[in-house]
Design an enzyme around this catalytic site. Structure first.
Site, PDB file in Angstrom:
ATOM      1  N   PRO A 248       0.834  -1.206   0.000  1.00 27.75           N
ATOM      2  CA  PRO A 248       0.000   0.000   0.000  1.00 27.75           C
ATOM      3  C   PRO A 248       0.868   1.255   0.000  1.00 27.75           C
ATOM      4  O   PRO A 248       1.851   1.342   0.735  1.00 27.75           O
ATOM      5  CB  PRO A 248      -0.800  -0.128   1.301  1.00 27.75           C
ATOM      6  CG  PRO A 248      -0.803  -1.596   1.606  1.00 27.75           C
ATOM      7  CD  PRO A 248       0.517  -2.108   1.115  1.00 27.75           C
ATOM      8  N   GLU A 249       0.502   2.202  -0.850  1.00 26.94           N
ATOM      9  CA  GLU A 249       1.241   3.450  -0.947  1.00 26.94           C
ATOM     10  C   GLU A 249       0.406   4.576  -0.336  1.00 26.94           C
ATOM     11  O   GLU A 249      -0.624   4.319   0.292  1.00 26.94           O
ATOM     12  CB  GLU A 249       1.627   3.693  -2.408  1.00 26.94           C
ATOM     13  CG  GLU A 249       2.520   2.566  -2.948  1.00 26.94           C
ATOM     14  CD  GLU A 249       2.886   2.685  -4.419  1.00 26.94           C
ATOM     15  OE1 GLU A 249       2.617   3.750  -5.020  1.00 26.94           O
ATOM     16  OE2 GLU A 249       3.437   1.717  -4.974  1.00 26.94           O
TER      17      GLU A 249
ATOM     18  N   LYS B 133       3.529   6.394   4.816  1.00 29.08           N
ATOM     19  CA  LYS B 133       2.733   5.171   4.699  1.00 29.08           C
ATOM     20  C   LYS B 133       2.370   4.597   6.069  1.00 29.08           C
ATOM     21  O   LYS B 133       1.981   3.433   6.167  1.00 29.08           O
ATOM     22  CB  LYS B 133       3.503   4.133   3.873  1.00 29.08           C
ATOM     23  CG  LYS B 133       3.830   4.595   2.452  1.00 29.08           C
ATOM     24  CD  LYS B 133       4.617   3.533   1.693  1.00 29.08           C
ATOM     25  CE  LYS B 133       5.082   4.056   0.342  1.00 29.08           C
ATOM     26  NZ  LYS B 133       5.848   3.037  -0.412  1.00 29.08           N
TER      27      LYS B 133
END
Length: 271
Positions: A2-3, A58
Protein backbone atom coordinates in the site's frame (compact mmCIF):
# COMPACT_ATOMS: atom_id res chain seq x y z
CA UNK A 1 2.63 -2.61 -0.89
CA UNK A 2 0.00 0.00 0.00
CA UNK A 3 1.24 3.45 -0.95
CA UNK A 4 0.17 6.93 0.18
CA UNK A 5 -3.32 6.90 -1.38
CA UNK A 6 -4.23 3.51 0.08
CA UNK A 7 -2.99 4.49 3.54
CA UNK A 8 -4.86 7.81 3.32
CA UNK A 9 -8.09 6.00 2.42
CA UNK A 10 -7.63 3.63 5.35
CA UNK A 11 -6.83 6.48 7.75
CA UNK A 12 -9.91 8.42 6.66
CA UNK A 13 -12.09 5.33 7.13
CA UNK A 14 -10.70 4.70 10.60
CA UNK A 15 -11.14 8.36 11.55
CA UNK A 16 -14.85 7.98 10.84
CA UNK A 17 -15.21 4.58 12.50
CA UNK A 18 -12.98 4.39 15.57
CA UNK A 19 -12.16 7.96 16.63
CA UNK A 20 -13.32 8.52 20.25
CA UNK A 21 -13.76 4.79 20.87
CA UNK A 22 -12.45 3.18 24.04
CA UNK A 23 -10.18 0.15 23.76
CA UNK A 24 -11.40 -2.77 25.89
CA UNK A 25 -8.42 -5.02 25.18
CA UNK A 26 -5.77 -5.93 22.65
CA UNK A 27 -5.21 -9.56 21.69
CA UNK A 28 -1.94 -10.55 20.03
CA UNK A 29 -1.98 -13.90 18.22
CA UNK A 30 1.49 -13.60 16.70
CA UNK A 31 4.22 -11.43 18.17
CA UNK A 32 6.78 -12.23 15.48
CA UNK A 33 6.39 -9.54 12.87
CA UNK A 34 9.42 -8.05 11.12
CA UNK A 35 9.54 -5.50 13.95
CA UNK A 36 8.33 -7.04 17.23
CA UNK A 37 4.97 -5.82 18.52
CA UNK A 38 5.21 -3.74 21.69
CA UNK A 39 5.25 -6.41 24.42
CA UNK A 40 2.87 -4.79 26.91
CA UNK A 41 0.52 -3.40 24.28
CA UNK A 42 -2.63 -4.62 26.06
CA UNK A 43 -1.62 -3.08 29.39
CA UNK A 44 -0.72 0.20 27.69
CA UNK A 45 -3.94 0.54 25.70
CA UNK A 46 -6.66 -1.09 27.80
CA UNK A 47 -9.25 1.53 28.77
CA UNK A 48 -7.65 4.22 26.61
CA UNK A 49 -9.54 6.38 24.12
CA UNK A 50 -8.49 6.98 20.51
CA UNK A 51 -8.40 10.75 20.14
CA UNK A 52 -7.30 11.04 16.53
CA UNK A 53 -6.30 9.09 13.42
CA UNK A 54 -3.84 10.51 10.92
CA UNK A 55 -1.31 9.48 8.31
CA UNK A 56 2.41 10.23 7.97
CA UNK A 57 3.92 8.78 4.82
CA UNK A 58 2.73 5.17 4.70
CA UNK A 59 2.16 4.99 8.46
CA UNK A 60 -1.20 5.12 10.24
CA UNK A 61 -1.02 6.96 13.56
CA UNK A 62 -3.70 6.48 16.22
CA UNK A 63 -3.24 9.05 18.96
CA UNK A 64 -4.19 7.62 22.36
CA UNK A 65 -5.24 10.17 24.96
CA UNK A 66 -2.50 12.80 25.12
CA UNK A 67 0.47 10.63 25.93
CA UNK A 68 1.02 7.95 23.30
CA UNK A 69 0.27 6.70 19.80
CA UNK A 70 -0.20 3.37 18.06
CA UNK A 71 1.89 3.28 14.87
CA UNK A 72 0.84 0.84 12.14
CA UNK A 73 2.56 0.08 8.83
CA UNK A 74 0.94 -2.46 6.51
CA UNK A 75 4.19 -3.74 5.02
CA UNK A 76 3.83 -5.75 1.82
CA UNK A 77 0.51 -7.50 2.38
CA UNK A 78 -1.01 -6.19 5.60
CA UNK A 79 -4.66 -5.22 6.02
CA UNK A 80 -6.75 -3.54 8.66
CA UNK A 81 -10.21 -5.08 8.88
CA UNK A 82 -13.03 -3.33 10.71
CA UNK A 83 -15.82 -5.57 12.02
CA UNK A 84 -18.99 -4.58 13.83
CA UNK A 85 -19.64 -7.93 15.46
CA UNK A 86 -17.76 -11.09 16.39
CA UNK A 87 -16.36 -13.08 13.52
CA UNK A 88 -14.22 -16.18 13.21
CA UNK A 89 -10.53 -15.38 13.33
CA UNK A 90 -8.42 -15.96 10.26
CA UNK A 91 -4.97 -17.54 10.14
CA UNK A 92 -3.08 -14.27 9.75
CA UNK A 93 -5.06 -12.12 12.22
CA UNK A 94 -2.05 -11.09 14.30
CA UNK A 95 -3.49 -8.24 16.40
CA UNK A 96 -7.10 -7.57 17.41
CA UNK A 97 -8.19 -4.28 18.98
CA UNK A 98 -11.55 -4.76 20.72
CA UNK A 99 -13.54 -1.63 21.53
CA UNK A 100 -16.08 -1.05 24.28
CA UNK A 101 -18.99 -1.15 21.81
CA UNK A 102 -17.91 -4.67 20.69
CA UNK A 103 -16.61 -3.50 17.33
CA UNK A 104 -13.02 -4.44 16.55
CA UNK A 105 -10.09 -3.63 14.32
CA UNK A 106 -7.99 -6.55 13.08
CA UNK A 107 -4.43 -6.36 11.77
CA UNK A 108 -4.01 -9.18 9.24
CA UNK A 109 -0.66 -9.74 7.53
CA UNK A 110 0.22 -13.00 5.73
CA UNK A 111 3.82 -11.98 5.01
CA UNK A 112 4.42 -10.40 8.44
CA UNK A 113 6.34 -7.38 7.11
CA UNK A 114 3.99 -4.99 8.90
CA UNK A 115 4.44 -2.97 12.05
CA UNK A 116 2.31 -2.45 15.18
CA UNK A 117 4.04 -0.52 17.96
CA UNK A 118 3.15 1.89 20.76
CA UNK A 119 5.28 5.02 21.20
CA UNK A 120 5.19 7.92 23.61
CA UNK A 121 5.18 11.45 22.19
CA UNK A 122 8.96 11.90 22.20
CA UNK A 123 9.51 8.50 20.62
CA UNK A 124 6.90 9.32 17.97
CA UNK A 125 8.67 12.54 16.99
CA UNK A 126 12.01 10.74 16.73
CA UNK A 127 10.46 7.86 14.78
CA UNK A 128 9.27 10.16 11.99
CA UNK A 129 12.21 12.56 12.09
CA UNK A 130 13.90 11.22 8.95
CA UNK A 131 10.86 11.18 6.68
CA UNK A 132 10.65 13.56 3.74
CA UNK A 133 8.01 16.07 2.73
CA UNK A 134 4.35 15.17 2.32
CA UNK A 135 3.63 15.64 -1.41
CA UNK A 136 0.03 16.78 -0.86
CA UNK A 137 1.06 19.81 1.20
CA UNK A 138 1.15 23.37 -0.18
CA UNK A 139 4.89 23.49 0.49
CA UNK A 140 5.52 20.80 -2.12
CA UNK A 141 5.63 22.71 -5.41
CA UNK A 142 7.91 23.28 -8.36
CA UNK A 143 10.33 25.47 -6.42
CA UNK A 144 10.62 22.93 -3.60
CA UNK A 145 11.09 20.05 -6.04
CA UNK A 146 13.73 21.90 -8.06
CA UNK A 147 15.76 22.54 -4.89
CA UNK A 148 15.32 18.91 -3.85
CA UNK A 149 16.60 17.61 -7.20
CA UNK A 150 19.60 19.92 -7.43
CA UNK A 151 22.86 17.96 -7.87
CA UNK A 152 21.07 14.60 -7.59
CA UNK A 153 22.53 12.30 -10.23
CA UNK A 154 20.08 9.43 -9.65
CA UNK A 155 17.23 8.83 -12.09
CA UNK A 156 14.13 10.89 -11.31
CA UNK A 157 11.94 7.89 -10.52
CA UNK A 158 14.24 6.60 -7.78
CA UNK A 159 14.33 10.07 -6.22
CA UNK A 160 10.52 10.24 -6.17
CA UNK A 161 10.46 6.89 -4.36
CA UNK A 162 13.00 7.90 -1.71
CA UNK A 163 10.95 8.32 1.47
CA UNK A 164 13.70 10.38 3.07
CA UNK A 165 13.01 13.01 0.40
CA UNK A 166 9.31 12.61 -0.49
CA UNK A 167 7.01 10.24 1.38
CA UNK A 168 4.48 7.84 -0.03
CA UNK A 169 5.13 8.07 -3.78
CA UNK A 170 5.77 4.39 -4.39
CA UNK A 171 6.33 2.50 -7.60
CA UNK A 172 2.81 2.78 -9.00
CA UNK A 173 2.36 6.49 -8.47
CA UNK A 174 5.89 7.44 -9.48
CA UNK A 175 5.34 5.75 -12.86
CA UNK A 176 1.89 7.30 -13.31
CA UNK A 177 2.98 10.79 -12.23
CA UNK A 178 5.96 10.80 -14.56
CA UNK A 179 3.73 9.77 -17.45
CA UNK A 180 1.22 12.52 -16.71
CA UNK A 181 4.08 15.03 -16.58
CA UNK A 182 5.54 13.55 -19.82
CA UNK A 183 8.94 13.04 -18.18
CA UNK A 184 11.03 9.95 -18.84
CA UNK A 185 11.93 7.88 -15.76
CA UNK A 186 15.41 7.58 -17.28
CA UNK A 187 16.16 11.28 -16.84
CA UNK A 188 18.66 12.34 -14.20
CA UNK A 189 16.89 14.21 -11.43
CA UNK A 190 19.32 17.13 -11.55
CA UNK A 191 18.59 17.74 -15.25
CA UNK A 192 14.91 18.64 -14.86
CA UNK A 193 14.10 22.27 -15.62
CA UNK A 194 11.98 24.44 -13.34
CA UNK A 195 9.03 24.13 -15.73
CA UNK A 196 9.35 20.33 -15.63
CA UNK A 197 9.60 20.38 -11.83
CA UNK A 198 6.46 22.51 -11.60
CA UNK A 199 4.58 20.18 -13.94
CA UNK A 200 5.79 17.09 -12.09
CA UNK A 201 4.83 18.48 -8.66
CA UNK A 202 1.34 19.24 -9.98
CA UNK A 203 0.94 15.80 -11.52
CA UNK A 204 2.16 14.02 -8.38
CA UNK A 205 -0.54 15.85 -6.44
CA UNK A 206 -3.16 15.13 -9.10
CA UNK A 207 -2.27 11.45 -9.36
CA UNK A 208 -2.31 10.90 -5.60
CA UNK A 209 -5.55 12.87 -5.17
CA UNK A 210 -7.26 10.96 -7.99
CA UNK A 211 -6.16 7.66 -6.44
CA UNK A 212 -7.50 8.66 -3.02
CA UNK A 213 -10.83 9.64 -4.57
CA UNK A 214 -10.96 6.22 -6.26
CA UNK A 215 -10.34 4.37 -2.99
CA UNK A 216 -6.76 3.46 -3.89
CA UNK A 217 -5.45 0.76 -6.24
CA UNK A 218 -6.27 -2.90 -5.68
CA UNK A 219 -3.80 -5.16 -7.49
CA UNK A 220 -3.28 -8.08 -5.10
CA UNK A 221 -3.67 -7.64 -1.36
CA UNK A 222 -5.04 -4.16 -0.76
CA UNK A 223 -8.58 -3.66 0.47
CA UNK A 224 -10.22 -0.95 2.53
CA UNK A 225 -11.08 -1.87 6.17
CA UNK A 226 -14.69 -2.36 5.05
CA UNK A 227 -13.50 -5.03 2.60
CA UNK A 228 -14.14 -2.82 -0.44
CA UNK A 229 -11.57 -2.74 -3.22
CA UNK A 230 -10.07 0.39 -4.71
CA UNK A 231 -10.51 1.04 -8.42
CA UNK A 232 -7.81 3.53 -9.43
CA UNK A 233 -6.04 0.67 -11.23
CA UNK A 234 -8.73 1.05 -13.90
CA UNK A 235 -7.27 4.49 -14.67
CA UNK A 236 -3.60 3.53 -15.00
CA UNK A 237 -1.84 4.98 -18.04
CA UNK A 238 1.34 2.90 -17.91
CA UNK A 239 1.71 0.81 -14.74
CA UNK A 240 1.25 -2.87 -15.56
CA UNK A 241 0.56 -2.03 -19.23
CA UNK A 242 3.65 -3.63 -20.77
CA UNK A 243 3.19 -4.47 -24.46
CA UNK A 244 -0.12 -2.61 -24.52
CA UNK A 245 -0.73 0.56 -26.56
CA UNK A 246 -0.34 3.94 -24.89
CA UNK A 247 -3.72 5.56 -24.31
CA UNK A 248 -2.39 8.83 -25.74
CA UNK A 249 -0.26 7.89 -28.76
CA UNK A 250 -0.73 4.11 -29.28
CA UNK A 251 3.00 3.49 -28.89
CA UNK A 252 3.71 0.23 -27.03
CA UNK A 253 4.38 0.68 -23.32
CA UNK A 254 7.93 -0.25 -22.26
CA UNK A 255 8.97 -2.16 -19.13
CA UNK A 256 12.46 -1.82 -17.65
CA UNK A 257 14.08 -2.47 -14.27
CA UNK A 258 15.40 0.43 -12.20
CA UNK A 259 16.98 -0.16 -8.81
CA UNK A 260 15.35 -3.59 -8.71
CA UNK A 261 11.85 -2.23 -9.39
CA UNK A 262 9.62 -2.42 -12.46
CA UNK A 263 9.27 0.84 -14.38
CA UNK A 264 6.59 1.33 -17.02
CA UNK A 265 6.66 4.24 -19.46
CA UNK A 266 5.91 5.40 -22.99
CA UNK A 267 9.13 6.31 -24.76
CA UNK A 268 7.18 8.40 -27.27
CA UNK A 269 5.18 10.54 -24.83
CA UNK A 270 7.86 10.80 -22.14
CA UNK A 271 11.17 12.52 -22.75
Amino acid sequence: MPELPEVEVISNFLFDKIKNKKISNVTVNNWNLRVPITKNIDDLLKGKVINDIKRRGKYIISNIDASMAVIIHLGMSGKLIYVEDNQAQNKHDHVIFLFSDNTSLIFNDPRRFGLVIVLNREQELNFFNNLGIEPLTDEFDGHYLQKLLKNRKANIKSVLMNNKLIVGVGNIYASESLFRARISPLRLAQDLTYIECEKLAIEIKNTLSDAIAAGGSTLKDYAQPSGSAGYFQNNFYVYGKVQKPCRICNNIITLIRQNGRSTYFCNACQN
